[in-house]
Design an enzyme around this catalytic site. Structure first.
Site, PDB file in Angstrom:
ATOM      1  N   TYR A  50       0.841  -1.204   0.000  1.00  0.00           N
ATOM      2  CA  TYR A  50       0.000   0.000   0.000  1.00  0.00           C
ATOM      3  C   TYR A  50       0.877   1.255   0.000  1.00  0.00           C
ATOM      4  CZ  TYR A  50      -3.417   3.439   1.638  1.00  0.00           C
ATOM      5  OH  TYR A  50      -4.215   4.559   1.781  1.00  0.00           O
ATOM      6  N   LYS A  98       1.173   4.109  -2.987  1.00  0.00           N
ATOM      7  CA  LYS A  98       0.935   5.529  -2.719  1.00  0.00           C
ATOM      8  C   LYS A  98       2.182   6.356  -3.033  1.00  0.00           C
ATOM      9  CE  LYS A  98      -3.390   5.512  -1.465  1.00  0.00           C
ATOM     10  NZ  LYS A  98      -4.409   6.234  -2.263  1.00  0.00           N
ATOM     11  N   THR A 132       2.793  18.015  -2.587  1.00  0.00           N
ATOM     12  CA  THR A 132       2.090  17.082  -1.715  1.00  0.00           C
ATOM     13  C   THR A 132       1.799  17.784  -0.396  1.00  0.00           C
ATOM     14  OG1 THR A 132       3.165  15.173  -2.713  1.00  0.00           O
ATOM     15  CG2 THR A 132       2.261  14.870  -0.503  1.00  0.00           C
TER      16      THR A 132
END
Length: 159
Positions: free
Chosen positions: A62, A66, A149
């Site tokens: 995961y 990401k 981000t």
């Protein structure tokens, strides 16, 4: 804490997690690219996770997906800037949703109080905390924001 860790994740799970957390964003963006280019103020906001920078054990796939989404988004921001399309990423920390609450409740070796210990603001985030940042990024107020981000994590990654 995680005796088998990354090695215990089957190949099929890696593929499924990348399909959901990276390739879905790539495919959706590609599918709407002509509409984005036709817009006067287009903005793409991809939702990542603190797992991209704080990976561990059985969730390594995961976190890796990401992290790939973050890299893809930065590249896309540069590629689409000349078309006036802004691309940013919002990186939530622990957020109170039914599925995330269930995951945290059953997470091996970490209690609910342990999660709060990692959050300087002292609480699990609310979906509204993420929505507010997304609303800024897609609004006219975010017109100069691209390729960045935004960590919305209660200070978790500041530690």
């Amino acid at each position: 804490m995680f005796p088998e860790g990354t090695a215990s994740i089957p190949d099929e799970e890696w593929q499924d997690v990348f399909a959901l957390n990276l390739f879905s964003a790539v495919r959706v963006t590609n599918a709407v690219l002509s509409a984005l280019r036709a817009s006067k103020a287009a903005s793409v906001v991809n939702i990542s996770s603190t797992a991209a920078t704080l990976p561990f054990g059985p969730t390594a796939h995961y976190g890796a997906a990401k992290a790939a989404l973050d890299a893809y988004s930065r590249t896309l921001a540069v590629d689409l800037a000349a078309s006036g399309i802004r691309v940013n990423v919002v990186t939530p920390g622990p957020i109170a949703t039914p599925s995330a609450d269930e995951l945290r409740k059953n997470f091996p070796g970490i209690s609910a109080d342990d999660w709060l210990e990692y959050l300087p603001l002292g609480r699990i985030g609310a979906p509204q905390d993420i929505a507010e940042v997304v609303a800024l990024l897609v609004s006219a107020r975010g017109a100069w924001l691209t390729g960045v981000t935004y960590r919305v994590d209660g200070g978790m990654t500041a530690r």
